[in-house]
Motif scaffolding. Structure first.
Motif, short mmCIF file in Angstrom:
data_model
loop_
_atom_site.label_atom_id
_atom_site.label_comp_id
_atom_site.label_asym_id
_atom_site.label_seq_id
_atom_site.Cartn_x
_atom_site.Cartn_y
_atom_site.Cartn_z
N ILE A 1 0.87 -1.05 0.23
CA ILE A 1 0.23 0.07 -0.03
C ILE A 1 0.96 1.19 0.01
O ILE A 1 0.54 2.09 -0.54
N VAL A 2 1.84 1.39 0.81
CA VAL A 2 2.78 2.51 0.92
C VAL A 2 3.48 2.54 -0.48
O VAL A 2 3.91 3.75 -0.90
N GLU A 3 4.19 1.35 -1.03
CA GLU A 3 4.56 1.62 -2.31
C GLU A 3 3.52 2.09 -3.50
O GLU A 3 4.00 2.99 -4.33
N GLU A 4 2.35 1.79 -3.34
CA GLU A 4 1.28 2.40 -4.43
C GLU A 4 1.36 3.94 -3.90
O GLU A 4 1.00 4.54 -5.08
N LEU A 5 0.95 4.42 -2.66
CA LEU A 5 1.07 5.81 -2.39
C LEU A 5 2.14 6.62 -2.82
O LEU A 5 1.96 7.63 -3.22
N ASP A 6 3.32 5.87 -2.96
CA ASP A 6 4.43 6.67 -3.15
C ASP A 6 4.63 6.87 -4.61
O ASP A 6 5.35 7.86 -5.04
N LYS A 7 3.84 6.24 -5.51
CA LYS A 7 3.74 6.65 -6.84
C LYS A 7 3.20 7.87 -7.06
O LYS A 7 3.07 8.55 -8.11
N GLY B 1 -1.75 21.77 1.94
CA GLY B 1 -1.01 21.47 0.76
C GLY B 1 0.03 20.39 0.90
O GLY B 1 1.10 20.32 0.04
N VAL B 2 0.02 19.52 2.00
CA VAL B 2 1.28 18.57 2.18
C VAL B 2 0.90 17.42 1.91
O VAL B 2 1.64 16.25 2.08
N GLY B 3 -0.40 17.07 1.39
CA GLY B 3 -0.91 15.61 1.13
C GLY B 3 -1.77 14.94 1.72
O GLY B 3 -2.10 13.75 1.59
N LYS B 4 -2.45 15.42 2.80
CA LYS B 4 -3.48 14.86 3.59
C LYS B 4 -4.72 14.40 2.86
O LYS B 4 -4.90 13.26 2.96
N THR B 5 -5.27 15.23 2.07
CA THR B 5 -6.55 14.87 1.49
C THR B 5 -6.14 13.94 0.33
O THR B 5 -6.70 12.82 -0.08
N GLU B 6 -4.73 14.14 -0.22
CA GLU B 6 -4.65 13.06 -1.54
C GLU B 6 -4.15 11.70 -0.97
O GLU B 6 -4.50 10.74 -1.51
N ILE B 7 -3.69 11.72 0.30
CA ILE B 7 -3.37 10.12 1.06
C ILE B 7 -4.61 9.67 1.19
O ILE B 7 -4.78 8.25 0.92
N ALA B 8 -5.71 10.23 1.66
CA ALA B 8 -7.09 9.54 1.96
C ALA B 8 -7.67 9.29 0.54
O ALA B 8 -8.41 7.99 0.53
N ARG B 9 -7.62 10.02 -0.50
CA ARG B 9 -8.30 9.90 -1.68
C ARG B 9 -7.57 8.39 -2.27
O ARG B 9 -8.36 7.55 -3.00
N ARG B 10 -6.38 8.69 -2.40
CA ARG B 10 -5.82 7.49 -2.96
C ARG B 10 -5.83 6.31 -2.11
O ARG B 10 -5.95 4.98 -2.71
N THR C 1 12.26 22.24 -0.16
CA THR C 1 12.82 22.67 -1.74
C THR C 1 12.95 21.28 -2.46
O THR C 1 12.19 21.08 -3.46
N GLU C 2 13.71 20.23 -1.80
CA GLU C 2 13.90 18.88 -2.48
C GLU C 2 12.54 18.22 -2.60
O GLU C 2 12.53 17.48 -3.48
N ASP C 3 11.46 18.50 -1.59
CA ASP C 3 10.18 17.82 -1.74
C ASP C 3 9.65 18.27 -3.16
O ASP C 3 8.93 17.45 -3.78
N PHE C 4 9.67 19.62 -3.33
CA PHE C 4 9.17 20.26 -4.43
C PHE C 4 9.68 19.83 -5.75
O PHE C 4 8.88 19.54 -6.83
N VAL C 5 10.89 19.54 -5.65
CA VAL C 5 11.59 19.00 -7.10
C VAL C 5 11.06 17.72 -7.42
O VAL C 5 10.77 17.30 -8.72
N ARG C 6 11.06 16.74 -6.06
CA ARG C 6 10.44 15.60 -6.56
C ARG C 6 8.88 15.54 -6.86
O ARG C 6 8.39 15.02 -7.74
N ILE C 7 8.36 16.33 -6.53
CA ILE C 7 6.87 16.48 -6.61
C ILE C 7 6.66 17.05 -8.06
O ILE C 7 5.71 16.47 -8.59
N ILE D 1 2.42 10.33 -4.18
CA ILE D 1 2.41 11.38 -3.16
C ILE D 1 3.91 11.19 -2.41
O ILE D 1 4.57 9.96 -2.30
N ILE D 2 4.58 12.38 -2.52
CA ILE D 2 6.01 12.45 -2.09
C ILE D 2 6.26 12.74 -0.43
O ILE D 2 5.45 13.41 0.07
N GLY D 3 7.12 11.84 0.07
CA GLY D 3 7.33 11.99 1.72
C GLY D 3 6.03 11.62 2.28
O GLY D 3 5.22 10.57 2.07
N GLN D 4 5.90 11.88 3.67
CA GLN D 4 4.93 11.74 4.68
C GLN D 4 4.79 10.27 4.85
O GLN D 4 3.76 9.57 4.83
N HIS D 5 6.11 9.58 5.24
CA HIS D 5 6.15 8.37 5.38
C HIS D 5 5.19 7.80 6.48
O HIS D 5 4.64 6.70 6.42
N ASP D 6 5.30 8.50 7.64
CA ASP D 6 4.45 8.14 8.63
C ASP D 6 2.92 8.18 8.75
O ASP D 6 2.26 7.16 8.93
#
Length: 455
Positions: A15-21, A66-75, A349-355, A23-28
């Motif tokens: 599940i985490v691997e699918e979310l990683d596709k 804007g850090v991914g809360k909604t996107e994590i739940a939706r995905r 900044t590095e997160d933004f580059v990856r996003i 959403i960047i970061g927020q591993h916890d």
């Protein structure tokens, strides 16, 4: 049929691997939702007499916008094909005073569940519905001929060739040779009889819908003729035939079970209804909203037009920035119903580059695909991507921090000229470099008032 709606069998790591596709970061946060999803599958494996004793562990996500809360739940809802609804807690106030009845959250979830199950049932009868729709369309294209004897011929001679003609039209229909033609077909009007406008009542936002549905079932169905293309007619008739083949009572039963066992409610802006330990009316109102939400989170029965829905095993995920309020500002009963708390970190900044470049739906990939439709290629240098990320970080720090949403505004401004002129640039490749970006954003970045207004 309900067996087709069981929770996903993905392991937490998968599940985490699918979310990683996406959403960047927020591993916890990803780990927490992955465990919650896996626990749903685990619960279905325990003996049935013990299953109802295992309640979901609701989650609170704490972090800036804007850090991914909604996107994590939706995905996560998409991963499990679960009914999912997102609501803002601040939209609700005390029942009978103003605003919507909080039970409408579950009614909305039931509507989504029915739509999902109905789609599944429709897919099962698709071939039969398509065959029936084809016959109805051929009835329009090749109408039956009343047999009248021609001079010197026996009865029915004129209609003898109708079957052959029908088969010829069938072949043309399947080959798409008739797609450009228009036909007039008779279709049932949705809702049946005359339209009746019902006055909405506060706290009874589902009553008018139930009344309209009841009246539509009592009043006779009305039909009207509509002119449309062959593909449109085929689609309309196929939907009508599928509706005839589907048992909506069975759909409703499966949908209610699906919502009860697999539903997910994302309750956003929880911090907006948290008390701030001051006296006054607004705090009373906020506490009233919390007490209205509490029963459906604790476990209650909500009446919907598809039947009663138990909320005991619906997973609730709450989210909020909690800048000025704290979790402890919520009433103790509500705090206790969200035992898992996870903090999401601000984006770097590095997160933004990856996003910008890594996810399967990355912003840069989206813009490249959009502009490519005009036969124009976009090429972003690595330095340009870093430049965009640094600008987003700087603007978020100096002004309001809106997380990754800042990237959308910056990208739109950078590519505004290309987007406008793309139809005149066919065959060209536009290279996006740091110099190109500064040329378009230089004046805006220098002027703080202008920057706050535009970026």
């Amino acid at each position: 049929m309900f067996e087709a709606l069981v929770p996903s069998q993905l392991t937490p790591r998968e599940i985490v691997e699918e979310l990683d596709k996406y959403i960047i970061g927020q591993h916890d946060a990803k780990r927490s939702v992955a465990i919650a999803l896996r626990n749903r599958w685990r619960r279905m494996q325990v003996p049935e007499d013990f299953r109802d004793e295992i309640l979901p562990k609701n989650i609170t996500m704490i972090g800036p916008t804007g850090v991914g809360k909604t996107e994590i739940a939706r995905r996560m809802a998409r991963l499990t094909n679960a009914p999912f609804v997102k609501v803002e807690a601040s939209k609700f106030t005390e029942v009978g005073y103003v605003g919507r009845d909080v039970e409408s959250i579950i009614r909305d979830l039931a509507e989504i569940g029915v739509a999902m199950v109905r789609k599944l049932y429709t897919e099962q009868v698709r071939n039969k519905a398509q065959a029936n729709a084809e016959e109805r369309l051929l009835d329009v294209l090749v109408p039956s001929i009343n047999p009248r004897p021609a001079a010197g011929l026996g009865p029915g001679a004129e209609s003898a060739n109708v079957p052959d003609t029908r088969e010829k039209f069938r072949a043309k229909l399947r080959a798409g040779e008739l797609d450009g033609r228009h036909v007039e077909i008779e279709v049932a009007e949705r809702g049946g009889g005359p339209f009746i406008e019902l006055m909405p009542f506060t706290g009874m936002d589902n009553m008018d819908l139930n009344m309209k549905e009841m009246l539509s079932n009592i009043l006779p169905k009305r039909h009207k003729k509509r002119r449309m293309t062959i593909p449109e007619a085929m689609e309309t008739l196929q939907q009508e035939e599928a509706d005839k083949l589907i048992d909506m009572d069975e759909v409703s039963r499966d949908a209610v079970r699906h919502v009860e066992q697999n539903g997910i409610v994302f309750l956003d802006e929880l911090d907006k209804i948290a008390g701030r330990n001051n006296s006054g009316g607004p705090d009373i109102s906020r506490e009233g909203v919390q007490r209205d939400i509490l029963p459906i989170v604790e476990g209650s029965t909500v009446n919907t037009k598809y039947g009663p829905v138990r909320t005991d095993h619906i997973l609730f995920i709450a989210a909020g920035a909690f800048h000025t309020a704290k979790i402890s500002d919520l009433i103790p009963e509500l705090q206790g119903r969200f035992p898992i708390r996870v903090e999401l970190k601000s984006l770097t900044t590095e997160d933004f580059v990856r996003i910008l470049s890594e996810p399967e739906n990355a912003l840069i990939k989206q813009y490249k695909e959009l502009i490519q439709t005009e036969s124009v290629s976009l090429h972003f240098t690595q330095e340009a991507i870093h430049e965009i990320a640094e600008i987003a970080t700087e603007v978020n720090q100096r002004d309001e921090n809106i997380g990754a949403r800042r990237l959308h505004t910056i990208m739109e401004k950078i590519l505004e000229e290309v987007s406008f002129e793309a139809s005149e640039l066919q065959g060209q490749t536009i290279e996006i470099t740091p110099a190109y970006i500064r040329d378009r954003l230089g004046d805006i970045l220098k002027d703080r008032d202008l920057r706050r207004y535009i970026l």
